[in-house]
Design a protein around this motif. Structure first.
Motif, short mmCIF file in Angstrom:
data_model
loop_
_atom_site.label_atom_id
_atom_site.label_comp_id
_atom_site.label_asym_id
_atom_site.label_seq_id
_atom_site.Cartn_x
_atom_site.Cartn_y
_atom_site.Cartn_z
N PRO A 1 0.80 -1.23 0.00
CA PRO A 1 0.00 0.00 0.00
C PRO A 1 0.83 1.28 0.00
O PRO A 1 0.51 2.23 -0.71
CB PRO A 1 -0.83 -0.10 1.28
N GLN A 2 1.91 1.30 0.77
CA GLN A 2 2.74 2.51 0.85
C GLN A 2 3.32 2.86 -0.51
O GLN A 2 3.37 4.03 -0.91
CB GLN A 2 3.85 2.33 1.89
N GLU A 3 3.76 1.85 -1.24
CA GLU A 3 4.32 2.09 -2.58
C GLU A 3 3.26 2.67 -3.51
O GLU A 3 3.52 3.61 -4.26
CB GLU A 3 4.89 0.80 -3.17
N LEU A 4 2.04 2.11 -3.47
CA LEU A 4 0.98 2.60 -4.33
C LEU A 4 0.63 4.05 -4.01
O LEU A 4 0.44 4.87 -4.90
CB LEU A 4 -0.28 1.74 -4.19
N LEU A 5 0.56 4.39 -2.72
CA LEU A 5 0.20 5.74 -2.30
C LEU A 5 1.31 6.74 -2.62
O LEU A 5 1.04 7.93 -2.77
CB LEU A 5 -0.12 5.77 -0.81
N GLY A 6 2.53 6.27 -2.72
CA GLY A 6 3.65 7.14 -3.03
C GLY A 6 3.82 7.42 -4.51
O GLY A 6 4.60 8.29 -4.90
N ARG A 7 3.08 6.74 -5.35
CA ARG A 7 3.19 6.93 -6.79
C ARG A 7 2.61 8.28 -7.21
O ARG A 7 1.62 8.74 -6.63
CB ARG A 7 2.44 5.82 -7.54
N ASP B 1 1.50 5.38 5.79
CA ASP B 1 0.51 5.65 4.76
C ASP B 1 -0.22 6.96 4.99
O ASP B 1 -0.41 7.76 4.07
CB ASP B 1 -0.54 4.53 4.69
N ALA B 2 -0.67 7.20 6.22
CA ALA B 2 -1.48 8.39 6.51
C ALA B 2 -0.69 9.67 6.25
O ALA B 2 -1.24 10.64 5.74
CB ALA B 2 -1.99 8.35 7.95
N ARG B 3 0.58 9.66 6.60
CA ARG B 3 1.39 10.85 6.34
C ARG B 3 1.52 11.09 4.84
O ARG B 3 1.40 12.23 4.36
CB ARG B 3 2.76 10.71 6.98
N THR B 4 1.76 10.04 4.08
CA THR B 4 1.85 10.16 2.62
C THR B 4 0.55 10.71 2.05
O THR B 4 0.55 11.59 1.19
CB THR B 4 2.16 8.79 1.99
N ALA C 1 -1.78 12.49 3.66
CA ALA C 1 -1.97 13.87 4.10
C ALA C 1 -1.12 14.84 3.29
O ALA C 1 -1.58 15.94 2.94
CB ALA C 1 -1.67 14.00 5.58
N VAL C 2 0.11 14.45 2.96
CA VAL C 2 0.97 15.30 2.14
C VAL C 2 0.35 15.49 0.76
O VAL C 2 0.30 16.60 0.23
CB VAL C 2 2.40 14.71 2.05
N ARG C 3 -0.15 14.41 0.19
CA ARG C 3 -0.76 14.50 -1.14
C ARG C 3 -2.05 15.33 -1.11
O ARG C 3 -2.36 16.04 -2.04
CB ARG C 3 -1.09 13.11 -1.68
N ALA C 4 -2.79 15.21 -0.01
CA ALA C 4 -4.06 15.94 0.13
C ALA C 4 -3.81 17.38 0.56
O ALA C 4 -4.71 18.21 0.43
CB ALA C 4 -4.96 15.24 1.14
N SER C 5 -2.65 17.65 1.11
CA SER C 5 -2.21 18.96 1.60
C SER C 5 -2.95 19.46 2.84
O SER C 5 -2.76 20.58 3.26
CB SER C 5 -2.22 20.02 0.49
N GLY D 1 4.77 19.68 5.81
CA GLY D 1 4.08 20.69 5.00
C GLY D 1 2.58 20.53 4.93
O GLY D 1 1.93 21.16 4.11
N VAL D 2 2.03 19.69 5.79
CA VAL D 2 0.59 19.45 5.80
C VAL D 2 -0.08 20.53 6.64
O VAL D 2 0.37 20.83 7.74
CB VAL D 2 0.27 18.05 6.37
N VAL D 3 -1.17 21.07 6.13
CA VAL D 3 -1.96 22.03 6.90
C VAL D 3 -2.91 21.24 7.79
O VAL D 3 -3.70 20.43 7.29
CB VAL D 3 -2.77 22.96 5.96
#
Length: 169
Positions: free
Chosen positions: A86-92, A121-124, A126-130, A157-159
């Motif tokens: 899952p982590q790899e998929l979310l990091g793509r 996963d959640a941090r990845t 959140a970063v993508r969602a900002s 950098g997550v708000v």
């Protein structure tokens, strides 16, 4: 929606927020990005044969998004089959692109995540969602873990858009 540990109510909070936004007339999408322990398909009585994991693995598309007929403007993207990575998929980059596309189609996008104490996963996500809404469970969430979560998200950098204190029944 993020929280430090399992069992704090992330999935229920995300589902309830999505329902409320849809009832307010907002075109709402709820994404179950907890590919390790998905819950949204069960909460909304949907199949979980395809979903986010399928899209990110290149085996699906937007047709995996399911409209919920009992709510005016609510759609769900289930987690899909549990992938080995899952982590790899979310990091793509495809995940970030998908979120950008969905943000253009929906007024509100809410993402259910796994516990941050268990996986990155959640941090990845959140970063993508900002942005992130933090959840703590009364008398259960450890204050130190919550502070560490906030510090890590802000550092990435997550708000942090807010926090919710969930009280068990």
């Amino acid at each position: 929606v993020v929280s430090p540990a399992r069992g704090e109510g992330r999935s229920y909070l995300a589902a309830n927020l999505a329902v409320v936004f849809s009832q307010l007339g907002e075109h709402t999408l709820l994404i179950d990005a907890d590919m390790r322990n998905p819950r949204q398909h069960a909460l909304f009585s949907l199949e979980n044969r395809s979903g986010l994991s399928s899209i990110l693995a290149g085996r699906g598309e937007g047709s995996n998004i399911r409209r919920i007929p009992s709510f005016m403007d609510l759609s769900i993207l289930p987690a899909g089959p549990q992938p080995p990575n899952p982590q790899e998929l979310l990091g793509r980059p495809l995940f970030a692109k998908l979120l950008d596309e969905l943000a253009g189609e929906f007024n509100v996008v809410i993402i259910d995540t796994p516990a941050t104490a268990d996986y990155a996963d959640a941090r990845t996500i959140a970063v993508r969602a900002s942005g992130a809404l933090l959840l703590a469970r009364k008398n259960e969430t450890r204050v130190a873990a919550f502070h560490e979560l906030v510090k890590n998200l802000v550092h990435a950098g997550v708000v942090v858009v807010g926090s919710v204190l969930n009280e068990p029944p």
